[in-house]
Design an enzyme around this catalytic site. Structure first.
Site, PDB file in Angstrom:
ATOM      1  N   ASP A   1      -7.161   8.964  11.064  1.00  0.00           N
ATOM      2  CA  ASP A   1      -7.847   9.948  10.214  1.00  0.00           C
ATOM      3  C   ASP A   1      -9.173  10.489  10.766  1.00  0.00           C
ATOM      4  O   ASP A   1      -9.413  11.694  10.705  1.00  0.00           O
ATOM      5  CB  ASP A   1      -8.084   9.377   8.807  1.00  0.00           C
ATOM      6  CG  ASP A   1      -6.835   9.453   7.942  1.00  0.00           C
ATOM      7  OD1 ASP A   1      -5.831  10.029   8.405  1.00  0.00           O
ATOM      8  OD2 ASP A   1      -6.865   8.940   6.813  1.00  0.00           O
TER       9      ASP A   1
ATOM     10  N   GLY B   1       0.837  -1.213   0.000  1.00  0.00           N
ATOM     11  CA  GLY B   1       0.000   0.000   0.000  1.00  0.00           C
ATOM     12  C   GLY B   1       0.860   1.247   0.000  1.00  0.00           C
ATOM     13  O   GLY B   1       0.587   2.226  -0.695  1.00  0.00           O
TER      14      GLY B   1
ATOM     15  N   ASP C   1       8.738   7.854   7.413  1.00  0.00           N
ATOM     16  CA  ASP C   1       8.244   7.470   8.731  1.00  0.00           C
ATOM     17  C   ASP C   1       7.286   8.564   9.160  1.00  0.00           C
ATOM     18  O   ASP C   1       7.577   9.747   9.001  1.00  0.00           O
ATOM     19  CB  ASP C   1       9.395   7.332   9.734  1.00  0.00           C
ATOM     20  CG  ASP C   1       8.939   6.577  10.964  1.00  0.00           C
ATOM     21  OD1 ASP C   1       8.428   5.452  10.809  1.00  0.00           O
ATOM     22  OD2 ASP C   1       9.043   7.113  12.083  1.00  0.00           O
TER      23      ASP C   1
ATOM     24  N   GLU D   1      14.755  -2.479  12.185  1.00  0.00           N
ATOM     25  CA  GLU D   1      14.045  -2.114  13.404  1.00  0.00           C
ATOM     26  C   GLU D   1      13.979  -0.599  13.537  1.00  0.00           C
ATOM     27  O   GLU D   1      15.005   0.081  13.345  1.00  0.00           O
ATOM     28  CB  GLU D   1      14.779  -2.704  14.605  1.00  0.00           C
ATOM     29  CG  GLU D   1      13.842  -3.419  15.547  1.00  0.00           C
ATOM     30  CD  GLU D   1      14.559  -3.797  16.829  1.00  0.00           C
ATOM     31  OE1 GLU D   1      14.031  -3.473  17.894  1.00  0.00           O
ATOM     32  OE2 GLU D   1      15.661  -4.379  16.723  1.00  0.00           O
TER      33      GLU D   1
HETATM   34  P1  IMP Z   1       4.485   4.323   9.378  1.00  0.00           P
HETATM   35  O1  IMP Z   1       5.035   5.602   8.864  1.00  0.00           O
HETATM   36  O2  IMP Z   1       4.108   3.374   8.281  1.00  0.00           O
HETATM   37  O3  IMP Z   1       5.345   3.710  10.451  1.00  0.00           O
HETATM   38  O4  IMP Z   1       3.078   4.659  10.037  1.00  0.00           O
HETATM   39  C1  IMP Z   1       2.948   5.197  11.294  1.00  0.00           C
HETATM   40  C2  IMP Z   1       1.546   5.161  11.827  1.00  0.00           C
HETATM   41  O5  IMP Z   1       1.123   6.513  11.938  1.00  0.00           O
HETATM   42  C3  IMP Z   1       0.474   4.473  10.996  1.00  0.00           C
HETATM   43  O6  IMP Z   1       0.338   3.125  11.295  1.00  0.00           O
HETATM   44  C4  IMP Z   1      -0.781   5.235  11.421  1.00  0.00           C
HETATM   45  O7  IMP Z   1      -1.263   4.728  12.632  1.00  0.00           O
HETATM   46  C5  IMP Z   1      -0.240   6.632  11.667  1.00  0.00           C
HETATM   47  N1  IMP Z   1      -0.389   7.449  10.461  1.00  0.00           N
HETATM   48  C6  IMP Z   1       0.592   7.869   9.621  1.00  0.00           C
HETATM   49  N2  IMP Z   1       0.081   8.624   8.619  1.00  0.00           N
HETATM   50  C7  IMP Z   1      -1.247   8.656   8.841  1.00  0.00           C
HETATM   51  C8  IMP Z   1      -2.330   9.285   8.128  1.00  0.00           C
HETATM   52  O8  IMP Z   1      -2.188   9.923   7.083  1.00  0.00           O
HETATM   53  N3  IMP Z   1      -3.549   9.103   8.668  1.00  0.00           N
HETATM   54  C9  IMP Z   1      -3.771   8.390   9.796  1.00  0.00           C
HETATM   55  N4  IMP Z   1      -2.819   7.781  10.479  1.00  0.00           N
HETATM   56  C10 IMP Z   1      -1.551   7.916  10.003  1.00  0.00           C
END
Ligand code: IMP
Length: 192
Positions: A149, A12, A67, A38
């Site tokens: 969101d 995704g 991130d 990690e």
């Molecule tokens: P990562 O950057 O894939 O580690 O995502 C970090 C976490 O932040 C995600 O699993 C969501 O819980 C949250 N997150 C990051 N971007 C969004 C967004 O655009 N909407 C809602 N939650 C977000």
């Protein structure tokens, strides 16, 4: 055409990055499944650098990583880099934030997205951090998007991320802002 490895195992996220980076003449590929990095950084940018650099060194190719997460002022910046690990499901994570915030009146928050691009030798060529300010509602609103969101209200747009169209979110979100900031430098970079 240069292959750039996207330092994620999540298809995704690869699709999303392809949307943002489609103007560049790059072939984007998912990182090999056996490479696990990690996320030990204390900040978003530290984690983005770490992921991009490790994946680049292990594949010998350019690598890009992001991130992101939610940072709530009255919670001292939590969930922050623990956003993905703040509960077992999106509903759990949202409920935890709402419970911890209780009836606090200062509900200011921001979404942050850090992006880093690493050269094949693991050195960072470019990095940026996009921020989208907003506030945390007392209950969810809207059915689109993912993660936090529904509770994240963007005052300037008068709606939550979950109420935005895909195009609106791409434009106003922390990720959209980060890629906008990075794009002129990415275009100027000769990675062939
Ligand atoms: P990562 O950057 O894939 O580690 O995502 C970090 C976490 O932040 C995600 O699993 C969501 O819980 C949250 N997150 C990051 N971007 C969004 C967004 O655009 N909407 C809602 N939650 C977000």
């Amino acid at each position: 055409m240069t292959t750039v490895i996207v330092a994620t195992g999540n298809p995704g996220k690869l699709a999303e990055l392809k949307d943002y980076l489609q103007v560049l003449d790059w072939t984007l590929a998912l990182k090999p499944a056996d490479i696990e990095v990690e996320e030990t950084g204390k900040t978003f940018i530290e984690n983005a650098r770490l992921k991009a650099s490790e994946v680049a060194k292990l594949t010998g190719k350019w690598a890009i990583a992001d991130d992101s997460g939610l940072s709530v002022l009255a919670l001292g910046g939590a969930p922050g880099v623990y956003s993905a690990r703040y509960g077992d499901s999106d509903a759990d994570r949202i409920n935890r934030v709402l419970k911890e915030l209780g009836d606090e009146r200062d509900r200011r928050a921001e979404f942050v997205c850090a992006i880093a691009l690493s050269r094949p030798d693991g050195t960072i060529a470019l990095e940026t951090e996009g921020r989208c300010p907003g506030s945390i509602l007392t209950e969810g609103q809207g059915a689109g998007g993912f993660g936090y969101d529904p509770i994240f209200y963007v005052t300037t747009q008068g709606k939550t991320f979950a109420e935005m169209t895909h195009t609106e979110k791409e434009r106003y979100s922390h990720r959209g802002i980060a890629f906008d900031q990075l794009m002129p430098q990415l275009k100027a970079l000769d990675i062939g």
